[in-house]
Design a protein around this motif. Structure first.
Motif, mmCIF file in Angstrom:
data_model
loop_
_atom_site.group_PDB
_atom_site.id
_atom_site.type_symbol
_atom_site.label_atom_id
_atom_site.label_comp_id
_atom_site.label_asym_id
_atom_site.label_seq_id
_atom_site.Cartn_x
_atom_site.Cartn_y
_atom_site.Cartn_z
ATOM 1 N N ALA A 178 120.236 33.910 -8.569
ATOM 2 C CA ALA A 178 119.780 34.217 -9.804
ATOM 3 C C ALA A 178 118.286 34.939 -9.863
ATOM 4 C CB ALA A 178 119.864 33.518 -10.735
ATOM 5 N N GLY B 62 117.162 32.152 -13.224
ATOM 6 C CA GLY B 62 118.061 30.903 -13.712
ATOM 7 C C GLY B 62 117.456 30.176 -14.863
ATOM 8 N N ASP C 58 121.306 33.528 -16.340
ATOM 9 C CA ASP C 58 120.456 34.137 -15.760
ATOM 10 C C ASP C 58 119.820 35.260 -16.541
ATOM 11 O OD1 ASP C 58 118.912 35.994 -13.801
ATOM 12 O OD2 ASP C 58 120.533 36.603 -12.640
#
Length: 298
Positions: free
Chosen positions: A18, A21, A37
């Motif tokens: 990600a 995240g 994300d």
């Protein structure tokens, strides 16, 4: 994939890569973890029993969300507060972002014990302090606090009587008295101040509160999650194999799995080479359970 409980040490359970995240949320009804994300403009649904991560794309950055009591989600996007359906499709804007969306987006947020949505913004240049913390009342955003760089770390004590949030770049966690019945709040007070050093720039990002009222804070650029006592003292430190954890949330059937999102955006190449799991979803087992996350009641 065979399901295996995470250990008491943190481990990566999803190599998500990600960019940023954030906002893990356990859905106790479905037994899954939702997370976002932000820069990837996506809401994720991770099933720990199968290891499957389902991705719902969005047309703009999503900073946070809460599950809806009757399904769907309420979410803070760059443009405003939106109601989403079960597949994260935009249904209706409830309130526009009152700040300059060229330099501001909604960031961290969650619901109070009675289902009111509270959400903060980030002043992306991080120079002046134009960010705020808001409470959504119908279709109006009420200002709880201003003069912030990055509103983060929003959480409530188990009885709902204390509201916590952090201003990450200022290394500060605040606390407010809060009435969960009426949604009224009291004066902001500094609760914890973190002192950075030349080698440790760890600072309080996203957070969660456990059933004993202890506050768990992900320390961005600190490579750890810190558990604070209700009076603001450090109780425990849980190291991670990546430098930039962003937020944590309790989940699992017994609410004793701490899920932790992390970031890789903007990190130098040498750091990513040393920490290939940056941007992954991590988990660790805890002795104390968390609390069921309140849902938005609209």
């Amino acid at each position: 994939m065979t399901h295996r409980e995470p250990s008491t040490a943190s481990e990566c359970i999803l190599d998500a890569r990600a960019q940023l995240g954030e906002c893990p949320r356990w859905d106790e009804r479905a037994g899954v973890l939702y997370w976002v994300d932000i820069l990837g403009q996506a809401l994720h649904r991770f099933d720990p029993s199968s290891g499957v991560d389902t991705v719902f794309g969005l047309p703009e950055a999503i900073g946070c969300f809460s599950l809806g009591e009757d399904g769907g989600f309420i979410a803070g996007l760059r443009s405003g507060i939106w109601r989403l359906d079960d597949h994260a499709r935009l249904v209706e804007m409830l309130a526009a972002n009152p700040e300059d969306t060229r330099t501001s987006r909604f960031n961290d947020g969650r619901c109070d014990p009675h289902g009111r949505f509270l959400v903060g913004t980030v002043d992306e240049p991080k120079v002046v302090g134009h960010a705020h913390l808001y409470q959504l009342a119908g279709r109006e955003l009420l200002t709880l606090s201003g003069g912030l760089l990055t509103s983060n770390g929003l959480a409530f004590s188990p009885d709902g009587r204390w509201l916590y949030h952090s201003d990450t770049p200022n290394f500060t966690i605040y606390r407010y008295p809060y009435d969960p019945t009426t949604g009224a709040w009291g004066a902001r007070a500094v609760w914890v101040t973190v002192t950075p050093t030349a080698v440790d720039r760890g600072r309080p990002d996203g957070a969660a509160v456990d059933a004993e009222g202890y506050y768990w804070s992900a320390f961005y650029e600190g490579g750890r999650v810190v558990r604070f006592t209700p009076d603001g003292q450090i109780d425990a430190v849980h190291p991670l194999p990546v430098r930039c954890p962003t937020m944590c949330a309790f989940g699992g059937s017994d609410l004793r799995t701490l899920y932790i999102t992390t970031a890789r955006a903007g990190r130098p190449d040498y750091e990513l080479a040393r920490e290939p799991l940056a941007g992954g979803l991590f988990a660790l087992r805890t002795d104390v359970p968390g609390c069921i996350e309140p849902r938005w009641r609209g």
